[in-house]
Structure formats: C-alpha cells, structure tokens
Design an enzyme around this catalytic site. Structure first.
Site, PDB file in Angstrom:
ATOM      1  CG  HIS A 180      -1.838   1.185   1.275  1.00 16.10           C
ATOM      2  ND1 HIS A 180      -1.997   1.980   2.390  1.00 16.10           N
ATOM      3  CD2 HIS A 180      -2.654   1.700   0.335  1.00 16.10           C
ATOM      4  CE1 HIS A 180      -2.883   2.929   2.140  1.00 16.10           C
ATOM      5  NE2 HIS A 180      -3.297   2.780   0.899  1.00 16.10           N
ATOM      6  CD  GLU A 233     -11.673   4.126  -4.472  1.00 14.07           C
ATOM      7  OE1 GLU A 233     -10.980   5.150  -4.405  1.00 14.07           O
ATOM      8  OE2 GLU A 233     -12.212   3.598  -3.481  1.00 14.07           O
ATOM      9  CD  GLU A 254     -12.786   4.600  -0.190  1.00 15.96           C
ATOM     10  OE1 GLU A 254     -11.851   3.965   0.316  1.00 15.96           O
ATOM     11  OE2 GLU A 254     -12.619   5.623  -0.875  1.00 15.96           O
TER      12      GLU A 254
END
Lengths: 710, 710
Positions: free
Chosen positions: A409, A498, A504
């Site tokens: 990440h 995304e 989310e």
C-alpha cells in the site's frame, strides 16, 4: 486554355465533406466543413445520434484552430485484426473499423490540423493530430472545443464535473435538469473542485426517448488533461471541457502530437454498450516484452476495519509526526493499530485456507498519526519504514510459507513529488520483500499545490508510476487517480483503479442502491474498477458503534458484484470473521473466476439492473451475476450460452423472498440445480439485491444426483 | 497575606524586556514586549542601528502571531568555539556569541512562539522557533512580519525584489528613491516576477550618513521561502516579504520548526561586513562523515563561445526536439556545435598544460535545438544522452590520461519534476564517467507551473539535489537557484551558486563597471559565487559580429576578481586562444589559489572599490586583488600582513596608465618587485579596472636579484 479547363473538371473543385460508414454499414459518419469549420455527425441506421457538431481548439496567445480551414487531403482505410488481451472480459477482441483521416489546413495561419475518425460496428472514435509543420511547434491549449450535439433532452446518468474527484453518487435526470440538481449532487470529499453547474464527467451514459443508448468517453488519455463535458441545457449540445492547471492552461503541447480519442458508443441494446471494445481497441498494443509476471489477483485485506472506524491506520497518538524524527519505538501503541503482526498472520492464514493469493495491508508504515491529508503535508510518508509492530521480513516469509503474498500500500496523500522521490526505493523494497502489486492512493489535494488530480500534470504522473512499476515487474492499482481510458492494453500492469465512488463509501454514508447498476455503463467503460465488494455485515455500527452508515446492498448482490463489476483484481473486502459466519455464501467468492474467456450481457438497463454471464478463461465454468436497483424486480434469463449437450451444476445465491438492502440484507438462499443450455431461470431480486450463480461441470455423474433441473 | 506579598516582590512582576550584549560589549540588543507585541532594537556603541522593530507572523485561516503575547521565560547563554571549514576564506572561524532565548505565549490562543537572538561582535542573528505544543501543529504562513526599522534614508545598494531572478545590475540610491527607480531597474530576464515598487532583495547593503555600514540577510534557508524586504519610504522601516507559492501562501509549517535566521551585520568599517562569519556560524556543522571527495576546483569550459553567440549549444537545427523520438544520428550537424570531440580534447589539452583540473562542457547532451526554455517544455533534457559528436567514454578516458576531469552540466530549464526523475540516473552516469562536479541550471520559469525559483518548494528542491549529490560524492554548483545563506557549512558539497548577475551578462548587454565592487557586500555575504571571470577580449563582436555587447572591465580587473570574488570554484572563462594571446597576464590565473588560510580586506567602499589580501591554505603565498568602479582611483595599500623578516616576490598586474574598461581594456602592465612586510604600494586604477598581485616566496635568492623593492 481548353485543355486546362478540362483538367480542372476532373478534380473535385472543393472538397468539403466526406462520409464514413462502419464495417456493417449501420453507422455513418459525415465529416463536413461548414463555413470553414470542421464538423462531424453520426447516424445509426439512418437515425441521428450526434447532430452536426463542431471541432477544434482555442489556444493561448495564438489564433484559434476553430475555423477558416480547407481540406488538404482525405484518405480512408480499413482495419480488421483480432488480438488477445493479457487479461480481460474476453479472450479475443476484434478490432474492426473503417477509418477516415482528414487533413486540414487553416488558410490564414498555414497551420495543419488532422482529424482521424474510426468507425466501428458499435460506435465512433476520433482524435486530433498535429503533424510536424513549419508554423506550429509549441502551443498551449486554452480549451478543446469538441462538441457532441445530442438530439434531445436525453435521460442522463451523471456525476458532477470535478477536477479532483469522481467519488459521487450518480444522479439520473434529463440533461436540462442537471444544473438544478448540481448543488445536491456535490457531496463532501477530501479533495474536490467542481467547476460548473452544467459540468459533468465521462464516461457519460445517456438514453434517448426512443430507446437508444449512447455513451461518451475518451480513450488513450496520455500526456493530456482529462476531458469533462459542459452541457448546454437549451440546445443539448455537450462540449469538451478539459481540466486546467493552476494558471488556467489546459494543455502544453509540442508537435508532432495526437490527442486522446473521443468516443461515442451507441446501440438500441444496452448490453452492447457494456461489451463494446472500442476503448481498448483505440489504445496501442503493449510493447512489454515479458508479461509473465502480470496476473489477476484475488485478495483480502487489513483495510475494512479501518474504513469503518473499528481500527486505525495509525500506531500511536502523537499529534504531529515528522518522519525520521519521531521515534515510534518509544511511543505508546494506541491499541487500535490493525496492521500488526498477529492480525496480518491471521489474514494470511485465512487467505491461504480459502485460496486468496494476496493480503493487502494498509497502515503498515510510519506516518498515519497526524494529518496525513488535509494539511498539505509534503514529506508525509516514505513508503519504506514500517511501524514497530509490523515485521516486514517475518511477515514476508510467513506469507511465503503459506503460498500467499502481501499486497503493498502506497498512500501518497497527493504529495506527488514526495512519492516520485521515493518511488524507485519503494518499488525495490517491494521486490526485496516479495510484493508484486501495489495499491496506491492520492487522498487529499495534490502537491504541487494548484495542480489537480485530473490535469495533464497528474495524468503524466500516473503513467510514470505504472511504467516505472513495470521495470520492477510490479502491478499497480491506483486509487483516486484519473479514471481509466483503456491504457491497460498498452500498460497491462495497470490492473486497477478506483477512481469512482466505491465500497468504502458504504461506510462513509452509503451508496445509492442502484449505484452498481450504473457504474458498468460509466466508470467501467474505460477499464476495470477495484470496487472491493463482498460485504456481509451491512450495519456499520456493528463494527464501530460511532458509525451510523449502512451498506446499501443484500449479501446476494454483494456476491453478484464479482461478476457484474469486471476487474482482474477482486477483493473480498469484509473481515474474515464475517465470512466465517457465512461460509456457504462465501463459497461463491472463492469459486468465482477473475479472468474471462467470454462475457455476455443477459439483461441490462442502466440505473435498474445488469446481468452478466461470463465464462472463465482456461476452463468451462460460467458465472452469472445480477445487480438490482432499489425496486423489487424479477430477472428472467436463459442458459443458452452453455455448451449444448452438457450438464452443469448451478449454485444460485439469491435474495431470500423477504430480503431488502436495508431491512433484511443478510437473508439469502442458496440452491443447487442441474442445468443445460436449455435451462431458464426466473429469479426475484430484492431492492438493492441480486443474485450470483456459479455454473460448473460436475466432477462426476453422482454430483448431479437428486438435483432439481432448471 | 504579608508573606505572599513579600514573595511576589522577589519575582519580576511582569517580564517585559531583556537586554543582550555582544561578547565585546559593542552591540546591545533589547528585546521588549510593547503592548503585547514582540520588538527588538539594536545599538552599536550606543548608536541605534535598528530602532524598535516588531516581529511575528500573519497566518492563513488562523489568528495572527503578532500581539497579545506574554513572556513565559527567557534564558541567556554564551557560545565560543573555533571551527575549521572544509574550504573557505579562513582556515579557522570563531563562533562567539551571547544568546537570548525568549519564550512567548499568546494569551488568547495559548500558542507558543520562541525567538532566539544571537549577538556576535559584528552583528545580530535572530530566528523564530515553534516548539511542540498542544495548540499549534500545522499552519500556513500568510506573511512573516519581521521589521528592520532603520534610522534614516540610508544609501542603499539594491536589486529589485523578484520571486524568480537576481540577475539585475545593482542600483545605488537612497531608500526613498527606490520606488522611482524600480521600473528602470527591472531589465529583461528569462524568468522574472518582480512584486513591488518598494520590494528589494537580500543580502541588502546599506550605508548611513554617519558612515555606518549595515547588511541585512538571512542564514540557513531550509524548508522555507526566500525572504525579500519591503521598504517603507516614509518611515525607512523594512519588513520581511516572503516568496509566495501559486496560491499566495508563504510557508507550510509543521511544529516543531525553526525559521531561518535573519541577520544584521554592522560596522563603521566596510571590511568588517565582508569578513563577517555570522552567516556561516548560524548554520549547523556538517554531518557528512567523509568529505575527502570535496575539493575546490579551478576550471575552464566550453561555454563562453555559446554565451557570446559564437557557437551553439545545439547540434543541429530541427525545430522541435522530442527526446527518444528525434534521431540525431540522422540529422545534419549545424556546424556550430561547440561541445564536439575535437574541441573538448583541445580544452582538455589546454587545461592539462596550464594546471586546470576540470573542463566544463555545456551542450553535450541532446535537447538544445528547440525551445529548451520559454515554452514550458516538461521533458526537455534527460541528462544522459550525448549528441553524436560527443563521445562520453573517449573523452572521459582522454581527460583521465591528461590528469583532468570533465565537469558535468545539468541544465534543467526549470523543469524540476523532470530533473528529479532523472537525478539518480544522472548522478550515477556522472560517477560511471569520472565526473565529480556538476553545474546545474534553472533557466526559465519553473515547472511545476506556478512555483517560482525562490519559494519554499524550490528551496526544498535545491537542497534535495545537493543532499542526493553527496550520496554520489558529487559537488554541486547551482545556477539560477536561490541565493545562498551559508548552507555550505552543513552541506560542503554545495561549492557554488551563481544566483546573481554574473559574467555572462557582460555578453548580454554588459554589467555596470562597479558591479563587482558591490557584489561582495551583497551576493557574497551568503556564500561563494561562480562569477566565472577571466575575460581578456572585451569586445563581443570579435567573437560574434552580431553581438554588440562589451565586457565592462579591464584585463587587470578580470585578474583581480579571482581574489575579490571569493569562490572555491573558479573558472577561467575565456577561450584558450584568447589566453594564448596574453600568457603573461594568464599566469596570474594559473598562480592564484582557490582555498584560503586567511583573508583580509585592505580597502573597501561598496560601489567604489574593494581590495582583498588572502593567504593560500597550506602555503605561504599571498594574493591581492582590487576591483575598481567607473572612477579612476588610486589604491594605497601596505604589505604588513606578510610574515615579518621574509622577502617575497610580488608580481603586480595592473592597468596601464591609459587603460579604460571601454576605450582601452586590454592595456595592462606586469611588474615584478621584491617585497617585505614593510612594503607599500600606491597604484592607479583605471575606470572599471583594478589590479592583481601574486606574492610568493622566492625559490632561491637569485630570483629576487635585480628586482625593484616596494
């Protein structure tokens, strides 16, 4: 004298127009100079899709390239080739078009502008080209003026035009209603720059009153600013609106250059929009020599518990972190840091047990304590230094011993110079520690201050990150980046973005129940989305009492998303313990393929429902998924796509009869059937629901014994 | 009650002021809270230098830090240490000051602001510090409000305040006259952003009516925007004006942080200003462990012939270069490309013959053909790919065989993201090819667009380039960068900057004849300048008939500059063939040292003349240099700095009696003398002239035979 006159007659006296037809003749495009202005129009089976629309550019400190043109030359050609993407929705893609190249010269300035049109059986692509020429070398675009003159006040599925985010719910309205609805549509975001009450983003989905579906987007966005559309609510003409830089300039250009392609896909059949390959076909083939290191990934992650607020990315609670100065080994752990050795091992075990190849871990690295976004912090992360409770080497080896990899990440916080400074070291760190894929993020306003997420500057950066990753054999999944435009054909290690409102946001207030019935028509037109579905517990307060959000979906629809939201990168996003409570439903996620030989659309109505059937690559299994909007509906499909004469076992994961995305989201049925190509299914779908079906060949005849036939 | 009252009396009831004296007592500084506002004032031997002046900050979206303060604590200390710079004007530098730390708290906001004052025997430094504290973590500076309230309408030597360049001639005027002269002072530049008719740059040199010299500058400019000064022409109060970013913000800060030091040097003796070590002393000692690779450099270069227009940086004449696409091997050489194998070998031979250790070569790399500046070109150079006629390996080995190195050139064109992307590879390329020093340049407007050369963003970049260079054992000489502020103490591989109007401007229209009588008082206060002197042919039309410029200097003054313009990096900038025409004068350039044990100022009047005497490091030779303004003057010096009882040979290179920078610049005399510490010299200096003297111990007694005694 007589001889000259005869010779002149043999040549077209003034070339003013040229027609182009699609290979099957359904589409026709007419290019025409009207009063010296380049225009085009597009018809489908004789019906206008795009009325005569002008083309060209306004330039900074230079005369515009809008009018006063003459046609120097036109040429046509045909192309027909079938190619195989490394990963995708189809194993083979046919690239078949008729092309028209129009070479224009502006009389007063002696500057050349070429426009290339490619007409496919499902739509049009066109782009501008600036050839090497004596009177134009460097120029700055003030605005691109590409029009799309629509034929009426179409139904539109739109999000606000914005230089920094696409994380909005879709609004469905007529074109003329957009301005009145814009204010409500602009919900809060960590970084947002809406620009006009009539400005909207692409890919734009439309439906005409006579039932024609139209989609407008761009392909091959390279070294150029992202295109939005400005709607004229009186004429229904849409015009390109490029993302400016801080000085208001919209593109720094040097000849020879081509712009991205502008695409118009149209059909009476909504499924044709979804299955169009125009975007990919307009991108260049890859030049990567070795692509063996690029593989689709099914993963889980230490992530959702932070998104919901149950845990923290941060390790401790200092108010102000300075990397290299703050000594985390001396600080008091806050007790909520999720990315710790024990938890990551737990996730690795779960992944190994259930066949997931990677485990994403967010919050593994120093820097999350203070304002990692929101305060314009330059040196915010270094992408190298783990927290004291994250043992890089131990976890790498532990994962390896279980046949699993960790997923890296890189949250950049929009501090892009900082990311580029560390990028080589960060990628090498990945290679040294057995990471081959990275989820990157650009949360917050961009630094250099004044640039935005979608300007030419950042478009250049996103590609730089992908190209450099390829040198290290690393796959990239970039969140908050510009929405894709088919670049993964050329750069197949760009396996995801995304770049839209994803799962989310279910934890940040919820998505509309029809969100995933629109996304395939908009966000997915340009490329896959890391939507991260698979949530089984919808009540966020169960994870974090302070979070009143709700995941607006049933479990069955969450399963369907693995089929309806195409992506080579698929996450089972919920917590392992939630899956352990519903291992029967979880089985679908384990079974579903992530790379496809064939994809079909069985049912589709943007904003209402989509139903896909897909055959896995390298096997005979099929998977079907349906996402349903907030209305209760009944799906009616057949299985004619199956091989004739074969029997399969179909497991249907559907909403229970009383399921509802809000009132009863966890109510599902699992039914096993014997199916053939003659089977049919009528399936009720709950509000915010859907169904998923795995269709697999039985291992032996006994498996089908006792099963009901569909 | 009585007891408490007594106790209270023992403590200062309200601490409102604190005095600080310099070690020798000459200076006194008074810090005082006046109506809650922090102020300071500075006196020299009882006479005010700075009247009471306020301090503090305006912040963005936060209450200011200007008033409503109380003193929480004050503490004083003394520091006295002598240190040895790796290179410099002195072998040893004494760092001796008295320090006052004032800890303030703003009552309404409970925010802490510390101000640290250090008073040296030649002046004051002060800086702000923001300690770790509960009510301030991240903040954005709207403006720093540090005042310097001068006592009158002083004579000022100034250049226009500008966010992008210092390449202006100096204007000498009263403070009140600045605004009226600003327009004429702003001459054209490739990148310039003047901001105010009363805005000027630092280091600022002033002289009061009663003959006190005052200098205002900053030290240790790190992670902060460069400070300019805004003059109030009525009150003669100067106020800090920081360089903004594109959004108008002047500093992104995170506690704990300190600002750079603001310095006020003052003396009745102009030479004290020149010799002050305050700037260096306020910087941190270096943490570099190994500094053996850092050495002063005397060099020549393939450069002046391009600057004059005689030759070109470019190799061919394509109108539009795209690196990686333009194939230079197929293009037609333009015949004027100077950086070719034969010429570079010629320069290597000349360097080897005459004792120069390095040869700079500009124009060695692809990309110079088209708008390498001026068109905002992003991917403008790659710092790696040579032109077809520059054989990197051959020239590296050829130079090595002659005991010479090539000096690298990195022109960034202000495209800074591009430079940072290539920086590691570019530095490694240097290491692989035996380069250990680089001249970098930032010609043109900065990319990211909107940033300027002197904002916090670029200040960060320049240091990043220097720190990374140290990883590769590379020395950096950054042109067009922010002017130095003593950073080379901490980062001794920063061996030079241009960052002012240098010799190249003699070829671009000329510098004022007094330019180098001012620069030591302004530009050199913060650090050495790569002034690149040594021009012997002043008429530029002799090199390029189209260039009507004139180098406004005599040859003798050009020689003097090697002494008066201190730099560890010294270039003999003219063409070898011009030196070959005057090998007798050239001898001084060959002899002069570039690193010093001791430096003295014999005569100095800013704007009129400077005369330095310097003793070389590690030897007994001395060198004297005088630069003279446009007036004919007579210099009177003695040699009392020489060792007593020793005899030396002095070679005086002076203007001939009829020399004149414009009418007769090449007329010089060379006279050899026998000198001792009792010698004196009276020497006429031409307009724009001067003299240079080498003073060396004779190798044997015979050498002094027949020489006239001074």
């Amino acid at each position: 004298m007589k001889k000259t006159f005869l010779v002149l007659l043999l040549f077209p006296i003034l070339l003013l127009s040229q027609e182009l037809k699609s290979p099957n003749g359904d589409f026709s495009m007419l290019f025409e100079l009207k009063d010296g202005k380049p225009t085009y129009q597009l018809n489908l089976k004789g019906n206008p899709i795009i009325k005569p629309s002008t083309l060209g550019f306004e330039l900074v400190d230079m005369p515009s390239l809008l009018s006063d043109f003459e046609i120097k030359n036109t040429s046509t050609s045909t192309f027909d080739e079938t190619w195989e993407p490394l990963w995708g929705e189809q194993a083979k893609i046919r690239n078949h078009y008729n092309e028209l190249l129009v070479e224009l010269s502006q009389k007063s300035s002696d500057r050349l502008l070429h426009i290339r049109f490619r007409l496919f059986d499902d739509g049009l692509g066109f782009r501008y080209e600036f050839p090497q020429q004596p009177n134009l070398t460097y120029f700055v675009i003030k605005e691109e003026k590409s029009q799309f003159a629509l034929t009426g006040d179409h139904k539109t599925f739109w999000i606000p035009g914005d230089y920094d985010t696409q994380e909005y719910n879709y609004t469905t309205s007529k074109l003329s209603e957009i301005a009145g609805l814009m204010e409500d549509a602009i919900t809060p975001n960590a970084s947002q720059t809406p620009f006009s009450k009539n400005g909207i983003q692409t890919a734009l989905m439309l439906k005409t009153d006579n039932g024609t579906y139209i989609n407008i987007h761009e392909a091959a966005l390279i070294e150029y600013a992202c295109m939005h559309l400005e709607v004229n609510p009186d004429t229904f003409v849409l015009e390109s609106h490029l993302t400016p830089d801080v000085q208001g300039n919209k593109g720094y250009m040097q000849v020879p250059r081509a712009t991205p392609w502008r695409t118009v896909i149209a059909s009476k059949n909504a499924g044709d929009i979804l299955l169009s390959s125009i975007t990919l076909n307009l991108n260049e083939p890859t030049t990567y020599e070795d692509t063996s290191w690029i593989k689709p990934v099914k993963y889980i992650g230490v992530w959702w518990e932070m998104i919901t607020g149950k845990s923290s990315w941060s390790y401790t609670d200092v108010p102000s972190v300075q990397l290299g100065k703050t000594d985390f080994s001396k600080s008091t752990p806050n007790g909520t840091h999720a990315a710790n050795n024990e938890k990551v091992k737990r996730y690795i075990d779960f992944a190994a047990e259930h066949g997931f190849s990677q485990v994403l871990v967010e919050g593994w690295n120093e820097g999350w304590e203070d304002y990692w976004f929101g305060k314009s912090k330059d040196f915010v992360f270094d992408f190298l230094t783990p927290y004291p409770d994250f043992d890089v080497t131990m976890l790498r080896d532990y994962a390896k011993s279980k046949g699993v990899q960790l997923m890296m990440h890189h949250e950049t916080s929009g501090s892009v110079r900082n990311y580029e400074r560390f990028m080589d070291k960060a990628y090498q760190f990945m290679v040294d520690n057995n990471y081959n894929s990275v989820k990157s993020g650009y949360v917050g306003n961009i630094i250099p201050r004044g640039e935005t997420h979608y300007g030419q500057w950042m478009v250049n950066h996103y590609l730089y990150a992908v190209e450099k990753a390829a040198e290290y054999k690393i796959m990239v999944n970039a969140h908050e980046a510009v929405r894709p435009t088919g670049l993964s054909r050329t750069y197949p290690n760009l396996i995801g973005n995304e770049s839209a409102r994803g799962t989310e946001y279910e934890a940040f207030g919820g998505n509309t129940p029809d969100h995933t019935t629109i996304l395939p028509f908009t966000r997915l037109i340009g490329g896959p989305m890391d939507y991260t579905p698979g949530i089984f517990v919808m009540d966020m307060s169960k994870l974090n009492p302070g979070n009143k959000s709700w995941v607006n979906s049933t479990i069955a629809r969450q399963l369907a998303l693995y089929v309806t939201m195409y992506s080579p990168l698929q996450m089972a996003a919920d917590l392992p313990e939630h899956y352990e409570q519903h291992l029967d439903a979880f089985q679908f996620i384990k079974d579903v393929a992530i790379d496809w030989d064939t994809s079909l659309v069985l049912e589709a109505e943007p904003g209402d429902y989509v139903t896909y059937a897909r055959k896995e690559k390298g096997g005979n299994n099929w998977f079907v998924g349906r996402s349903n909007d907030e209305e209760p509906r009944t799906s009616k499909i057949d299985f004619s796509f199956l091989d004739k004469g074969k029997t399969y076992i179909a497991i249907v994961y559907s909403d229970a009869s009383n399921a509802h995305y809000r009132n009863n989201p966890q109510a599902y049925n699992i039914k096993k059937y014997r199916v053939t190509s003659k089977s049919k299914l009528t399936q009720a779908c709950a509000p915010g629901g859907g169904y998923a079906i795995s269709i697999m060949e039985p291992k032996d005849k006994n498996e089908t014994k006792g099963l009901k036939r569909l």
